[in-house]
Design a protein around this motif. Structure first.
Motif, PDB file in Angstrom:
ATOM      1  N   UNK A  81      58.928  33.228  46.406  1.00 35.75           N
ATOM      2  CA  UNK A  81      58.224  34.527  46.361  1.00 35.75           C
ATOM      3  C   UNK A  81      57.722  35.237  47.675  1.00 35.75           C
ATOM      4  N   UNK A  82      58.302  36.411  48.251  1.00 33.41           N
ATOM      5  CA  UNK A  82      57.751  37.036  49.444  1.00 33.41           C
ATOM      6  C   UNK A  82      56.348  37.560  49.065  1.00 33.41           C
ATOM      7  N   UNK A  83      55.432  37.254  49.964  1.00 31.53           N
ATOM      8  CA  UNK A  83      53.996  37.684  49.878  1.00 31.53           C
ATOM      9  C   UNK A  83      53.726  38.831  50.515  1.00 31.53           C
ATOM     10  N   UNK A  84      52.908  39.520  50.516  1.00 33.73           N
ATOM     11  CA  UNK A  84      52.066  40.409  51.343  1.00 33.73           C
ATOM     12  C   UNK A  84      50.515  40.273  50.913  1.00 33.73           C
ATOM     13  N   UNK A  85      49.537  40.265  51.805  1.00 34.10           N
ATOM     14  CA  UNK A  85      48.082  40.257  51.526  1.00 34.10           C
ATOM     15  C   UNK A  85      47.230  41.487  51.583  1.00 34.10           C
ATOM     16  N   UNK A  86      46.391  41.743  50.929  1.00 33.51           N
ATOM     17  CA  UNK A  86      45.460  43.015  50.909  1.00 33.51           C
ATOM     18  C   UNK A  86      44.290  42.361  50.460  1.00 33.51           C
ATOM     19  N   UNK A  87      43.119  43.171  51.146  1.00 37.86           N
ATOM     20  CA  UNK A  87      41.636  42.567  51.034  1.00 37.86           C
ATOM     21  C   UNK A  87      40.885  43.898  50.505  1.00 37.86           C
ATOM     22  N   UNK A  88      40.334  43.919  49.383  1.00 41.57           N
ATOM     23  CA  UNK A  88      39.560  44.924  48.890  1.00 41.57           C
ATOM     24  C   UNK A  88      38.179  44.520  48.797  1.00 41.57           C
ATOM     25  N   UNK A  89      36.948  44.985  49.598  1.00 39.82           N
ATOM     26  CA  UNK A  89      35.519  44.743  48.983  1.00 39.82           C
ATOM     27  C   UNK A  89      34.995  45.670  48.182  1.00 39.82           C
ATOM     28  N   UNK A  90      34.317  44.550  47.000  1.00 39.88           N
ATOM     29  CA  UNK A  90      33.603  45.292  46.012  1.00 39.88           C
ATOM     30  C   UNK A  90      32.398  44.553  45.778  1.00 39.88           C
TER      31      UNK A  90
ATOM     32  N   UNK B 103      32.973  50.193  45.477  1.00 41.76           N
ATOM     33  CA  UNK B 103      34.593  50.171  45.586  1.00 41.76           C
ATOM     34  C   UNK B 103      34.767  50.450  47.120  1.00 41.76           C
ATOM     35  N   UNK B 104      35.002  49.476  47.974  1.00 36.79           N
ATOM     36  CA  UNK B 104      35.445  50.072  49.302  1.00 36.79           C
ATOM     37  C   UNK B 104      36.877  50.203  49.525  1.00 36.79           C
ATOM     38  N   UNK B 105      37.522  51.073  49.180  1.00 40.22           N
ATOM     39  CA  UNK B 105      38.867  51.457  49.012  1.00 40.22           C
ATOM     40  C   UNK B 105      39.469  52.574  49.549  1.00 40.22           C
ATOM     41  N   UNK B 106      40.016  52.628  50.706  1.00 42.96           N
ATOM     42  CA  UNK B 106      40.490  54.170  51.441  1.00 42.96           C
ATOM     43  C   UNK B 106      41.565  54.735  50.615  1.00 42.96           C
ATOM     44  N   UNK B 107      41.945  55.981  50.656  1.00 39.83           N
ATOM     45  CA  UNK B 107      43.032  56.655  50.123  1.00 39.83           C
ATOM     46  C   UNK B 107      44.429  55.897  50.598  1.00 39.83           C
ATOM     47  N   UNK B 108      44.460  55.944  52.034  1.00 41.52           N
ATOM     48  CA  UNK B 108      45.848  55.038  52.535  1.00 41.52           C
ATOM     49  C   UNK B 108      46.190  53.867  52.062  1.00 41.52           C
ATOM     50  N   UNK B 109      44.629  53.056  52.038  1.00 38.24           N
ATOM     51  CA  UNK B 109      45.103  51.415  51.444  1.00 38.24           C
ATOM     52  C   UNK B 109      45.798  51.781  49.936  1.00 38.24           C
ATOM     53  N   UNK B 110      45.157  52.745  49.040  1.00 45.18           N
ATOM     54  CA  UNK B 110      45.461  53.084  47.660  1.00 45.18           C
ATOM     55  C   UNK B 110      47.131  53.440  47.870  1.00 45.18           C
TER      56      UNK B 110
ATOM     57  N   UNK C 173      36.149  44.745  37.384  1.00 45.71           N
ATOM     58  CA  UNK C 173      37.691  44.742  37.051  1.00 45.71           C
ATOM     59  C   UNK C 173      38.212  46.133  36.413  1.00 45.71           C
ATOM     60  N   UNK C 174      37.451  46.784  35.459  1.00 42.61           N
ATOM     61  CA  UNK C 174      38.154  47.870  34.744  1.00 42.61           C
ATOM     62  C   UNK C 174      38.027  49.009  35.709  1.00 42.61           C
ATOM     63  N   UNK C 175      36.960  49.188  36.717  1.00 43.49           N
ATOM     64  CA  UNK C 175      36.872  50.280  37.591  1.00 43.49           C
ATOM     65  C   UNK C 175      37.932  50.044  38.590  1.00 43.49           C
ATOM     66  N   UNK C 176      37.990  48.950  38.909  1.00 45.27           N
ATOM     67  CA  UNK C 176      38.984  48.512  40.007  1.00 45.27           C
ATOM     68  C   UNK C 176      40.325  48.962  39.480  1.00 45.27           C
ATOM     69  N   UNK C 177      40.896  48.446  38.319  1.00 44.41           N
ATOM     70  CA  UNK C 177      42.005  48.714  37.646  1.00 44.41           C
ATOM     71  C   UNK C 177      42.317  50.329  37.509  1.00 44.41           C
TER      72      UNK C 177
ATOM     73  N   UNK D 227      29.853  35.876  27.561  1.00 41.37           N
ATOM     74  CA  UNK D 227      28.676  36.758  27.547  1.00 41.37           C
ATOM     75  C   UNK D 227      28.683  38.136  26.727  1.00 41.37           C
ATOM     76  N   UNK D 228      27.703  38.254  25.907  1.00 40.63           N
ATOM     77  CA  UNK D 228      27.513  39.363  25.165  1.00 40.63           C
ATOM     78  C   UNK D 228      27.559  40.686  25.855  1.00 40.63           C
ATOM     79  N   UNK D 229      27.538  40.713  27.301  1.00 46.41           N
ATOM     80  CA  UNK D 229      27.364  41.833  27.910  1.00 46.41           C
ATOM     81  C   UNK D 229      29.166  42.303  28.392  1.00 46.41           C
ATOM     82  N   UNK D 230      30.058  41.355  28.060  1.00 53.31           N
ATOM     83  CA  UNK D 230      31.502  41.694  28.369  1.00 53.31           C
ATOM     84  C   UNK D 230      31.784  42.740  27.590  1.00 53.31           C
ATOM     85  N   UNK D 231      32.817  43.785  28.467  1.00 52.64           N
ATOM     86  CA  UNK D 231      33.288  44.864  28.005  1.00 52.64           C
ATOM     87  C   UNK D 231      34.759  44.336  27.135  1.00 52.64           C
ATOM     88  N   UNK D 232      35.134  43.293  27.084  1.00 53.35           N
ATOM     89  CA  UNK D 232      36.222  42.483  26.455  1.00 53.35           C
ATOM     90  C   UNK D 232      37.409  42.559  27.390  1.00 53.35           C
ATOM     91  N   UNK D 233      37.062  42.729  28.536  1.00 51.77           N
ATOM     92  CA  UNK D 233      38.329  42.647  29.623  1.00 51.77           C
ATOM     93  C   UNK D 233      38.715  41.371  29.686  1.00 51.77           C
TER      94      UNK D 233
END
Ligand SMILES: O=P(O)(O)OC[C@H]1O[C@H](OP(=O)(O)OP(=O)(O)O)[C@H](O)[C@@H]1O
Ligand SMILES: Oc1ncnc2c1N=NC2
Ligand SMILES: [Mg+2]
Ligand SMILES: [Mg+2]
Length: 213
Positions: A88-97, A110-117, A138-142, A163-169
């Motif tokens: 499987x060919x892989x490329x790697x991306x790094x997002x800081x959250x 989320x530190x994610x620029x428009x061009x990265x997206x 994860x919900x916000x990132x997705x 955890x009871x604090x889970x949003x169910x994701x």
């Protein structure tokens, strides 16, 4: 379950049975997942991910906590082939959250620029995370990533917390479900400490005070 379900009672290991950095020994109460078990589980996740992959993958590390799982998972993915015997060919991306201070979840930054997206458009993305706790990160990132119409987005998280604090994701790939305790090690931190610990351990009250902000 599709993953290993750990509950505190039957799965706590004494610190005495493992090599623990002496600068952290007074701040931990137990080993929840020894490093060797983590690696064996990651090896299996990589095999499943490759078998289910349909083409080149953009593997996206959610920094900082996802770094160790990402590094080890990518290494194992490279050693696997699909059912058709293809690599499987892989490329790697790094997002800081970031959203945690101490053991409390706050605003997700989320530190994610428009061009990265824009680079994600039309790609098969695998997001790699250390833990799903409330699920907010994860919900916000997705939500953000899906605005750029990727071909597909799957999520691999080493841990999910009961955890009871889970949003169910629930992610597509999960290593372990763990009890509702704050864990550190294997790049998971408490106020930036413990990322240099190999085993996934439970922090004790002394550690929470010692490393409080
Ligand atoms: O499901 P949630 O409740 O959102 O929690 C999970 C997220 O929180 C932690 O990141 P943190 O904010 O500590 O930043 P870090 O990855 O740099 O440690 C962890 O690494 C996950 O990214
Ligand atoms: O248990 C945890 N340990 C480290 N970081 C985080 C945790 N839960 N959400 C973020
Ligand atoms: Mg994180
Ligand atoms: Mg953290």
């Amino acid at each position: 379950t599709k993953w290993i379900d750990l509950d505190t009672e039957s799965f706590q290991y004494s610190l005495d049975h493992f090599v623990i950095p002496d600068h952290y020994e007074d701040a931990l109460s137990s080993v929840l997942i020894p490093h060797g078990v983590i690696m064996d589980r990651v090896e299996k996740l990589a095999k499943v991910i490759v078998q289910e992959s349909t083409g080149p993958l953009v593997v996206c590390c959610v920094l900082k906590g996802g770094h160790q799982f990402f590094a080890d998972l990518v290494n194992y993915i490279k050693k696997n082939v699909t059912r058709g015997g293809k690599t499987v060919p892989l490329s790697l991306e790094f997002i800081k959250v970031k959203s945690y201070s101490g053991e409390t979840s706050g605003e997700v930054k989320l530190s994610l620029t428009e061009e990265e997206c824009k680079d994600f458009a039309g790609k098969n993305i695998l997001i790699v995370e250390d833990i799903i706790d409330t699920g907010k990160t994860m919900v916000q990132l997705l939500t953000k990533l899906k605005q750029y119409s990727p071909e597909s987005v799957k999520v691999a998280s080493l841990l999910i917390k009961k955890t009871p604090l889970s949003n169910g994701y629930i992610p597509d790939y999960v290593g372990f479900s763990i009890p509702n305790a704050f864990v550190v090690g294997y790049a998971l931190d408490y106020n930036e400490y413990f990322r240099d610990l190999d085993h996934i351990c439970v922090i004790n009250d002394h550690g929470k005070q010692k490393y409080a902000v």
